[in-house]
Design a protein around this motif. Structure first.
Motif, PDB file in Angstrom:
ATOM      1  N   MET A 191       0.831  -1.207   0.000  1.00  0.00           N
ATOM      2  CA  MET A 191       0.000   0.000   0.000  1.00  0.00           C
ATOM      3  C   MET A 191       0.865   1.256   0.000  1.00  0.00           C
ATOM      4  SD  MET A 191      -3.019  -1.033   2.709  1.00  0.00           S
ATOM      5  CE  MET A 191      -3.543   0.682   2.855  1.00  0.00           C
ATOM      6  N   ALA A 192       1.956   1.228   0.770  1.00  0.00           N
ATOM      7  CA  ALA A 192       2.856   2.383   0.837  1.00  0.00           C
ATOM      8  C   ALA A 192       3.509   2.649  -0.517  1.00  0.00           C
ATOM      9  CB  ALA A 192       3.929   2.148   1.903  1.00  0.00           C
ATOM     10  N   LEU A 193       3.903   1.583  -1.189  1.00  0.00           N
ATOM     11  CA  LEU A 193       4.536   1.735  -2.503  1.00  0.00           C
ATOM     12  C   LEU A 193       3.560   2.299  -3.527  1.00  0.00           C
ATOM     13  CD1 LEU A 193       6.915   1.323  -4.414  1.00  0.00           C
ATOM     14  CD2 LEU A 193       6.155  -1.040  -4.757  1.00  0.00           C
ATOM     15  N   VAL A 194       2.360   1.704  -3.577  1.00  0.00           N
ATOM     16  CA  VAL A 194       1.345   2.188  -4.522  1.00  0.00           C
ATOM     17  C   VAL A 194       0.927   3.614  -4.167  1.00  0.00           C
ATOM     18  CG1 VAL A 194      -0.999   1.826  -5.395  1.00  0.00           C
ATOM     19  CG2 VAL A 194       0.509  -0.143  -5.014  1.00  0.00           C
ATOM     20  N   GLY A 195       0.753   3.867  -2.870  1.00  0.00           N
ATOM     21  CA  GLY A 195       0.370   5.209  -2.426  1.00  0.00           C
ATOM     22  C   GLY A 195       1.405   6.256  -2.782  1.00  0.00           C
ATOM     23  N   LEU A 196       2.681   5.904  -2.651  1.00  0.00           N
ATOM     24  CA  LEU A 196       3.749   6.839  -3.000  1.00  0.00           C
ATOM     25  C   LEU A 196       3.752   7.138  -4.496  1.00  0.00           C
ATOM     26  CD1 LEU A 196       6.203   8.381  -1.858  1.00  0.00           C
ATOM     27  CD2 LEU A 196       7.606   6.390  -2.445  1.00  0.00           C
ATOM     28  N   LEU A 197       3.530   6.108  -5.310  1.00  0.00           N
ATOM     29  CA  LEU A 197       3.501   6.293  -6.766  1.00  0.00           C
ATOM     30  C   LEU A 197       2.313   7.159  -7.188  1.00  0.00           C
ATOM     31  CD1 LEU A 197       4.470   2.692  -7.974  1.00  0.00           C
ATOM     32  CD2 LEU A 197       5.906   4.740  -7.951  1.00  0.00           C
ATOM     33  N   LEU A 198       1.215   7.065  -6.448  1.00  0.00           N
ATOM     34  CA  LEU A 198       0.047   7.902  -6.741  1.00  0.00           C
ATOM     35  C   LEU A 198       0.254   9.340  -6.281  1.00  0.00           C
ATOM     36  CD1 LEU A 198      -2.929   5.556  -5.732  1.00  0.00           C
ATOM     37  CD2 LEU A 198      -2.361   6.326  -8.043  1.00  0.00           C
ATOM     38  N   PHE A 199       0.919   9.482  -5.150  1.00  0.00           N
ATOM     39  CA  PHE A 199       1.029  10.801  -4.507  1.00  0.00           C
ATOM     40  C   PHE A 199       2.075  11.706  -5.162  1.00  0.00           C
ATOM     41  CE2 PHE A 199       3.079  13.434  -1.186  1.00  0.00           C
ATOM     42  CZ  PHE A 199       2.008  14.266  -0.882  1.00  0.00           C
ATOM     43  N   LEU A 200       3.230  11.153  -5.498  1.00  0.00           N
ATOM     44  CA  LEU A 200       4.353  11.971  -5.956  1.00  0.00           C
ATOM     45  C   LEU A 200       4.041  12.860  -7.167  1.00  0.00           C
ATOM     46  CD1 LEU A 200       7.542   9.763  -5.449  1.00  0.00           C
ATOM     47  CD2 LEU A 200       6.851  11.821  -4.199  1.00  0.00           C
ATOM     48  N   PRO A 201       3.385  12.327  -8.216  1.00  0.00           N
ATOM     49  CA  PRO A 201       3.096  13.202  -9.367  1.00  0.00           C
ATOM     50  C   PRO A 201       2.281  14.432  -8.995  1.00  0.00           C
ATOM     51  CG  PRO A 201       2.755  10.904  -9.952  1.00  0.00           C
ATOM     52  CD  PRO A 201       2.931  10.939  -8.475  1.00  0.00           C
ATOM     53  N   PHE A 202       1.306  14.260  -8.094  1.00  0.00           N
ATOM     54  CA  PHE A 202       0.472  15.397  -7.690  1.00  0.00           C
ATOM     55  C   PHE A 202       1.241  16.329  -6.763  1.00  0.00           C
ATOM     56  CE2 PHE A 202      -2.592  12.329  -9.162  1.00  0.00           C
ATOM     57  CZ  PHE A 202      -3.506  13.118  -9.832  1.00  0.00           C
ATOM     58  N   TYR A 203       2.080  15.769  -5.902  1.00  0.00           N
ATOM     59  CA  TYR A 203       2.893  16.600  -5.013  1.00  0.00           C
ATOM     60  C   TYR A 203       3.785  17.532  -5.821  1.00  0.00           C
ATOM     61  CZ  TYR A 203       6.564  17.926  -1.751  1.00  0.00           C
ATOM     62  OH  TYR A 203       7.463  18.650  -1.005  1.00  0.00           O
ATOM     63  N   TYR A 204       4.413  16.992  -6.855  1.00  0.00           N
ATOM     64  CA  TYR A 204       5.348  17.806  -7.628  1.00  0.00           C
ATOM     65  C   TYR A 204       4.657  18.733  -8.611  1.00  0.00           C
ATOM     66  CZ  TYR A 204       9.318  15.511  -5.563  1.00  0.00           C
ATOM     67  OH  TYR A 204      10.252  15.072  -4.659  1.00  0.00           O
ATOM     68  N   GLN A 205       3.510  18.355  -9.132  1.00  0.00           N
ATOM     69  CA  GLN A 205       2.854  19.252 -10.078  1.00  0.00           C
ATOM     70  C   GLN A 205       2.261  20.477  -9.382  1.00  0.00           C
ATOM     71  OE1 GLN A 205      -0.109  16.980 -12.176  1.00  0.00           O
ATOM     72  NE2 GLN A 205      -1.723  17.474 -10.750  1.00  0.00           N
ATOM     73  N   TYR A 206       2.068  20.375  -8.058  1.00  0.00           N
ATOM     74  CA  TYR A 206       1.588  21.531  -7.302  1.00  0.00           C
ATOM     75  C   TYR A 206       2.679  22.133  -6.420  1.00  0.00           C
ATOM     76  CZ  TYR A 206      -3.041  20.035  -8.798  1.00  0.00           C
ATOM     77  OH  TYR A 206      -4.121  19.690  -9.565  1.00  0.00           O
ATOM     78  N   SER A 207       3.935  21.805  -6.689  1.00  0.00           N
ATOM     79  CA  SER A 207       5.033  22.268  -5.833  1.00  0.00           C
ATOM     80  C   SER A 207       5.386  23.740  -6.044  1.00  0.00           C
ATOM     81  CB  SER A 207       6.275  21.405  -6.065  1.00  0.00           C
ATOM     82  OG  SER A 207       6.707  21.477  -7.417  1.00  0.00           O
ATOM     83  N   LEU A 208       4.850  24.365  -7.096  1.00  0.00           N
ATOM     84  CA  LEU A 208       5.132  25.773  -7.356  1.00  0.00           C
ATOM     85  C   LEU A 208       4.028  26.697  -6.864  1.00  0.00           C
ATOM     86  CD1 LEU A 208       6.529  25.599 -11.017  1.00  0.00           C
ATOM     87  CD2 LEU A 208       7.828  25.685  -8.887  1.00  0.00           C
ATOM     88  N   VAL A 209       3.019  26.148  -6.245  1.00  0.00           N
ATOM     89  CA  VAL A 209       1.838  26.931  -5.876  1.00  0.00           C
ATOM     90  C   VAL A 209       2.212  28.152  -5.040  1.00  0.00           C
ATOM     91  CG1 VAL A 209      -0.183  26.901  -4.350  1.00  0.00           C
ATOM     92  CG2 VAL A 209       0.093  25.136  -6.090  1.00  0.00           C
ATOM     93  N   GLU A 210       3.054  27.974  -4.018  1.00  0.00           N
ATOM     94  CA  GLU A 210       3.377  29.078  -3.116  1.00  0.00           C
ATOM     95  C   GLU A 210       4.126  30.197  -3.836  1.00  0.00           C
ATOM     96  OE1 GLU A 210       2.516  25.530  -0.710  1.00  0.00           O
ATOM     97  OE2 GLU A 210       3.744  25.928  -2.482  1.00  0.00           O
ATOM     98  N   LEU A 211       5.045  29.835  -4.725  1.00  0.00           N
ATOM     99  CA  LEU A 211       5.821  30.856  -5.442  1.00  0.00           C
ATOM    100  C   LEU A 211       4.966  31.587  -6.477  1.00  0.00           C
ATOM    101  CD1 LEU A 211       9.189  28.939  -5.919  1.00  0.00           C
ATOM    102  CD2 LEU A 211       8.583  30.625  -4.183  1.00  0.00           C
ATOM    103  N   ILE A 212       4.077  30.849  -7.142  1.00  0.00           N
ATOM    104  CA  ILE A 212       3.165  31.495  -8.091  1.00  0.00           C
ATOM    105  C   ILE A 212       2.187  32.397  -7.340  1.00  0.00           C
ATOM    106  CG2 ILE A 212       1.330  31.080  -9.774  1.00  0.00           C
ATOM    107  CD1 ILE A 212       2.782  28.469 -10.511  1.00  0.00           C
ATOM    108  N   LEU A 213       1.736  31.941  -6.180  1.00  0.00           N
ATOM    109  CA  LEU A 213       0.835  32.746  -5.356  1.00  0.00           C
ATOM    110  C   LEU A 213       1.501  34.061  -4.968  1.00  0.00           C
ATOM    111  CD1 LEU A 213      -1.756  33.086  -3.667  1.00  0.00           C
ATOM    112  CD2 LEU A 213      -0.646  31.770  -1.852  1.00  0.00           C
ATOM    113  N   TYR A 214       2.770  33.991  -4.599  1.00  0.00           N
ATOM    114  CA  TYR A 214       3.521  35.209  -4.268  1.00  0.00           C
ATOM    115  C   TYR A 214       3.524  36.168  -5.461  1.00  0.00           C
ATOM    116  CZ  TYR A 214       7.674  38.167  -4.114  1.00  0.00           C
ATOM    117  OH  TYR A 214       8.530  39.222  -4.196  1.00  0.00           O
TER     118      TYR A 214
END
Length: 300
Positions: free
Chosen positions: A183-206
């Motif tokens: 579950m941890a492996l599958v969960g990590l594979l699901l989570f990482l793409p979304f984590y990184y595609q929204y990783s610029l949110v704070e800088l764009i918000l600024y």
């Protein structure tokens, strides 16, 4: 061209140079770092291993979930202070350096509502896609506690056989442990793409707030998703290159964060700056006056 320009080693070098040019950055992050350490100390509480061993698996997982509600709220509040420190750093490092902005300025009306809505929606999305990973962590925590409790009850390892009750009890937990790991492996594979595609949110918000072009949280999320296309793997490599600093922070109980937080934030800023420069060189020019175009360099 993208591969040549997005040089992670160069990003880190430029991040250190940015820090040297703005030595006050450490003072910006000092308060939120101190409060994080203090909150971690207060929220650590007592050892619940023995309590978990007395519960059924489902009951133990629900118990751990309930214990995470208050720390999650505290973490969300602290994220405002870290963002305020980041905004202060960006203003001092940009042409907007003369503008007065403290870390608590982010709680003023013109900033608080956009920041709250944007961070809240981002957190909702990441929580949804990270739910399987989170549940697997809870499951592994419970099973590990049960295994440790069984191990401590064994009088001597010299007399152990596969028929020993303690060994049988551990073997019964093995399928659950395996399930948790999968579950941890599958969960990590699901989570990482979304984590990184929204990783610029704070800088764009600024950038949007400083230029008066903020038009809602969904627009910020959409722009981050567009900007990170083709660069998620680069950001992953950057984070992996900083893993040693995160390990140092863990073993120092957060004390190292007085240096690590400003440094990793500098790396994120330079990463975004380099990303924008890369897109400009690839396309030849920026798309002007388009809300989702990469036209807001945080260091401009």
């Amino acid at each position: 061209m993208k591969e040549d320009i997005m040089n992670i080693k160069l990003v880190r070098t430029q991040a250190r140079q940015l820090q040297l040019q703005h030595p006050m950055v450490f003072s910006y992050f000092a308060l939120p770092t101190f409060l994080t350490i203090f909150a971690s100390y207060i929220l650590t509480g007592t050892d619940i291993t023995e309590l978990l061993t007395q519960m059924e698996l489902r009951e133990a997982v629900l118990f751990l979930l309930s214990r995470q509600i208050f720390p999650s709220i505290i973490g969300f509040i602290l994220s405002f202070l870290y963002l305020g420190a980041t905004f202060r750093y960006l203003i001092s490092a940009s042409s907007k350096g003369e503008k007065s902005f403290g870390i608590f300025t982010i709680f003023q009306n013109q900033y608080f509502t956009p920041v709250f809505l944007t961070l809240f929606i981002k957190q909702l999305i990441l929580s949804f896609w990270g739910s399987l990973l989170y549940v697997s962590q809870l499951l592994l925590t419970v099973v590990s506690s049960q295994v440790l409790a069984i191990k401590e009850s064994i009088p001597s390892t010299a007399t152990l056989t596969t028929d020993t009750p303690e060994v049988q009890a551990i073997l019964k937990l093995a399928p659950t442990m395996t399930t948790g790991l999968l579950m941890a492996l599958v969960g990590l594979l699901l989570f990482l793409p979304f984590y990184y595609q929204y990783s610029l949110v704070e800088l764009i918000l600024y950038s949007r707030l400083m230029t008066g072009t903020y038009d809602g949280p969904l627009s910020i999320l959409r722009q981050s998703r567009e900007e990170m296309k083709g660069f998620k793997s680069h950001r992953l490599v950057l984070d992996l290159s900083l893993l040693g600093w995160q390990i140092l922070s863990f073993f120092s109980l957060g004390v190292a964060d007085f240096y690590v937080k400003p440094y990793t934030t500098s790396c994120q800023i330079i990463f975004y700056h380099t990303l924008l420069q890369t897109r400009m060189q690839v396309t030849g020019c920026f798309r002007q006056n388009a809300p989702d175009s990469p036209d807001s360099d945080p260091l401009a």
